[in-house]
Design an enzyme around this catalytic site. Structure first.
Site, PDB file in Angstrom:
ATOM      1  N   TYR A  33       0.727  -1.053  -0.148  1.00  0.00           N
ATOM      2  CA  TYR A  33       0.037   0.073  -0.021  1.00  0.00           C
ATOM      3  C   TYR A  33       0.807   1.345  -0.176  1.00  0.00           C
ATOM      4  CZ  TYR A  33      -3.470  -3.195   1.725  1.00  0.00           C
ATOM      5  OH  TYR A  33      -4.221  -4.430   1.882  1.00  0.00           O
ATOM      6  N   TRP A  39      -8.030   6.098   6.585  1.00  0.00           N
ATOM      7  CA  TRP A  39      -8.296   5.648   8.042  1.00  0.00           C
ATOM      8  C   TRP A  39      -7.214   5.330   8.555  1.00  0.00           C
ATOM      9  CZ3 TRP A  39     -11.818   1.151  10.185  1.00  0.00           C
ATOM     10  CH2 TRP A  39     -11.768  -0.002   9.484  1.00  0.00           C
ATOM     11  N   ASP A  40      -6.285   4.460   7.693  1.00  0.00           N
ATOM     12  CA  ASP A  40      -4.761   4.042   8.362  1.00  0.00           C
ATOM     13  C   ASP A  40      -4.276   5.350   8.753  1.00  0.00           C
ATOM     14  OD1 ASP A  40      -5.775   2.272   5.755  1.00  0.00           O
ATOM     15  OD2 ASP A  40      -4.019   1.308   6.761  1.00  0.00           O
ATOM     16  N   GLN A 105     -13.745   6.596   3.124  1.00  0.00           N
ATOM     17  CA  GLN A 105     -13.432   5.413   4.070  1.00  0.00           C
ATOM     18  C   GLN A 105     -13.979   5.668   5.809  1.00  0.00           C
ATOM     19  OE1 GLN A 105      -9.171   4.307   4.089  1.00  0.00           O
ATOM     20  NE2 GLN A 105      -9.713   2.162   3.631  1.00  0.00           N
ATOM     21  N   GLY A 161     -13.839  -0.218   4.643  1.00  0.00           N
ATOM     22  CA  GLY A 161     -12.402  -0.368   5.311  1.00  0.00           C
ATOM     23  C   GLY A 161     -12.461  -2.211   5.398  1.00  0.00           C
ATOM     24  N   ASP A 163     -12.852  -5.028   3.430  1.00  0.00           N
ATOM     25  CA  ASP A 163     -12.961  -5.157   1.833  1.00  0.00           C
ATOM     26  C   ASP A 163     -13.822  -6.403   1.548  1.00  0.00           C
ATOM     27  OD1 ASP A 163     -11.135  -3.262   2.412  1.00  0.00           O
ATOM     28  OD2 ASP A 163      -9.778  -3.917   0.693  1.00  0.00           O
ATOM     29  N   ARG A 196      -5.930 -13.092   0.308  1.00  0.00           N
ATOM     30  CA  ARG A 196      -6.369 -11.746  -0.223  1.00  0.00           C
ATOM     31  C   ARG A 196      -7.988 -12.330  -1.022  1.00  0.00           C
ATOM     32  NH1 ARG A 196      -4.299  -7.270   0.832  1.00  0.00           N
ATOM     33  NH2 ARG A 196      -5.290  -6.226  -1.291  1.00  0.00           N
ATOM     34  N   GLU A 386      -0.307  -6.866   9.545  1.00  0.00           N
ATOM     35  CA  GLU A 386      -1.730  -6.545   9.060  1.00  0.00           C
ATOM     36  C   GLU A 386      -2.898  -7.147   9.856  1.00  0.00           C
ATOM     37  OE1 GLU A 386      -2.277  -6.868   4.696  1.00  0.00           O
ATOM     38  OE2 GLU A 386      -3.975  -5.247   4.924  1.00  0.00           O
TER      39      GLU A 386
HETATM   40  C1  GLC Z   1      -7.139  -2.792   2.847  1.00  0.00           C
HETATM   41  C2  GLC Z   1      -7.966  -2.621   4.138  1.00  0.00           C
HETATM   42  C3  GLC Z   1      -8.570  -1.290   4.505  1.00  0.00           C
HETATM   43  C4  GLC Z   1      -7.225  -0.621   4.573  1.00  0.00           C
HETATM   44  C5  GLC Z   1      -6.253  -0.706   3.339  1.00  0.00           C
HETATM   45  C6  GLC Z   1      -4.752   0.038   3.568  1.00  0.00           C
HETATM   46  O1  GLC Z   1      -7.868  -2.410   1.668  1.00  0.00           O
HETATM   47  O2  GLC Z   1      -9.376  -3.348   3.966  1.00  0.00           O
HETATM   48  O3  GLC Z   1      -9.139  -1.238   5.755  1.00  0.00           O
HETATM   49  O4  GLC Z   1      -7.488   0.635   4.623  1.00  0.00           O
HETATM   50  O5  GLC Z   1      -6.101  -2.050   3.072  1.00  0.00           O
HETATM   51  O6  GLC Z   1      -4.109  -0.672   4.826  1.00  0.00           O
END
Ligand code: GLC
Length: 420
Positions: A33, A39-40, A105, A161, A163, A196, A386
């Site tokens: 990512y 929200w992270d 999000q 959030g 997914d 995943r 994670e």
């Molecule tokens: C995934 C999670 C999401 C988070 C993102 C980055 O998509 O489901 O909640 O914000 O990863 O960590």
């Protein structure tokens, strides 16, 4: 665990947050990512504030750079081009700078920001004054565009959030993923594909992005015509909590509060519409009016929102009795349960933090403490992953994860304050 080890983990957590800093914003983890996620980023700011409050305010500011003119704060801000992520800015095709995704999000921001502000009002006052209006306009965007019967609607599973949570299964059946064209996923080159979402899920995720993009991200049109629209129980609880925190901020800054009070009333009334007559809080497929039949971790955010029905406590206790580490993201007794597949079973540290903080607020201190202990052990024994298997703690997904480091420093670790 010895004190030395815990000191080491505190240090490691701070190092993860520093290493994931890309110059004013914190990526969730490197590789998988590589941008700023909404929200992270707010969890990261909460963690960073324990050792560098000014840097935490900067994190908040960079997230707000991405805010749209209509108030929406997107789920990803693509500040600068990075390799290894799909779908990137070209797929979303949002014409603004910085580039962003086109969905939002969970709005934990007001809650995290309130906590950061209250931890050091002297450092925070000027920032709080400056960003207050932006927070209000984001909440106003939710209330205007997404609240239906007092419940918060999502237009894409990624918005929740959570997914690939079971909450979306029935609604996703109505999405046609057969015409999305060729594409190459990047997530499965970073982590084991078994951990995943599946290919058929991904096709549908993309179909939804393409639909909204091709209709100019027009909220009204999407509300009327998109195949997928679900009132997400987790989102309703998170927004309700965030409105309560925004109200406290408003009062502190001497701003008017009636509009926010009205939002709280609307959402409080909406909570009742999430009550599945089977006896638990549930998401609702707004296209059919049916409950989604999922007792997942979103349902257990009720306490965080200040709602405490005894039935939910019985459910939580029954589920905790089934697993070694709570709270699993899906009911372990369900057929759909998979201990390693993302939001279909694994335990997530940041969800545990929110659930446990809510439990503690409502006086359920023993259960809150169990979640804290479980999370602490998962991190001590396996590292800042994670997510993990709730059955045996097998670590999964990305490593050196920012929000896992953040909740160690703020809530789970032995030197953490244990809440907001
Ligand atoms: C995934 C999670 C999401 C988070 C993102 C980055 O998509 O489901 O909640 O914000 O990863 O960590």
């Amino acid at each position: 665990m010895t004190a030395v080890t815990d000191e080491k983990l505190d240090k490691q957590a701070r190092k993860i947050l520093r290493d994931n800093d890309r110059g004013g914003y914190t990526v969730p983890t490197s590789g998988l990512y590589p941008y700023q996620w909404n929200w992270d980023s707010m969890f990261s700011a909460w963690g960073i504030a324990t050792f560098d409050v000014r840097r935490a305010w900067f994190e908040i500011t960079t997230l707000l750079y991405g805010q749209w003119d209509n108030g929406m704060i997107p789920h990803i801000i693509f500040h600068k081009r990075a390799e290894g992520y799909f779908p990137g800015p070209d797929v979303w095709a949002v014409e603004r700078v910085p580039h962003t995704s086109g969905i939002s999000q969970p709005p934990v921001a007001a809650t995290m920001i309130r906590s950061i502000y209250e931890s050091d009002k002297k450092a925070g006052r000027v920032h709080m004054e400056l960003i207050y209006g932006r927070l209000v306009s984001w909440h106003r965007w939710w209330m205007k565009n997404r609240v239906q019967d007092g419940m918060v609607a999502i237009t894409h599973p990624w918005e929740s959030g959570r997914d690939n949570a079971v909450d979306w299964d029935s609604a996703m059946q109505a999405v046609d993923g057969s015409n999305v064209g060729d594409y190459t996923r990047r997530d499965t080159s970073h982590v084991n594909p078994e951990m995943r979402p599946k290919k058929e899920d991904y096709d549908r995720y993309l179909a939804l992005v393409q639909f909204s993009r091709d209709n100019g991200w027009n909220e009204k049109y999407i509300a009327e015509h998109a195949a997928f629209r679900v009132a997400d129980v987790g989102m309703t609880f998170i927004l309700l909590r965030a409105c309560r925190d925004l109200l406290q901020i408003a009062a502190d800054l001497d701003h008017d509060t009636p509009e926010i009070e009205g939002w709280i009333e609307t959402l409080e009334a909406g909570v009742a519409n999430h009550w599945n007559p089977e006896g638990y809080y549930d998401s609702v497929n707004l296209r059919t009016g049916e409950f989604t039949g999922s007792l997942s971790s979103g349902s257990f955010l009720c306490w965080y929102a200040g709602v405490d029905p005894p039935e939910m406590m019985s459910h939580l206790k029954a589920i905790l009795a089934e697993v070694r580490y709570g709270v699993p993201s899906n009911d372990p007794r369900a057929e759909t349960f998979n201990p390693l597949r993302y939001w279909r079973g694994p335990v997530w540290g940041m969800m545990n933090a929110l659930i446990a903080i809510g439990l503690k607020d409502q006086g359920h201190t023993l259960t809150a403490e169990r979640l804290r202990k479980d999370t602490r052990e998962l991190i001590e024994d396996h590292g800042f992953y994670e997510y993990w298997s709730p059955v045996d703690g097998t670590p999964a997904g990305g490593r050196n994860f920012s929000w896992t480091a953040a909740i160690w420093l703020t809530w789970a670790g032995p030197h953490a304050k244990g809440g907001f």
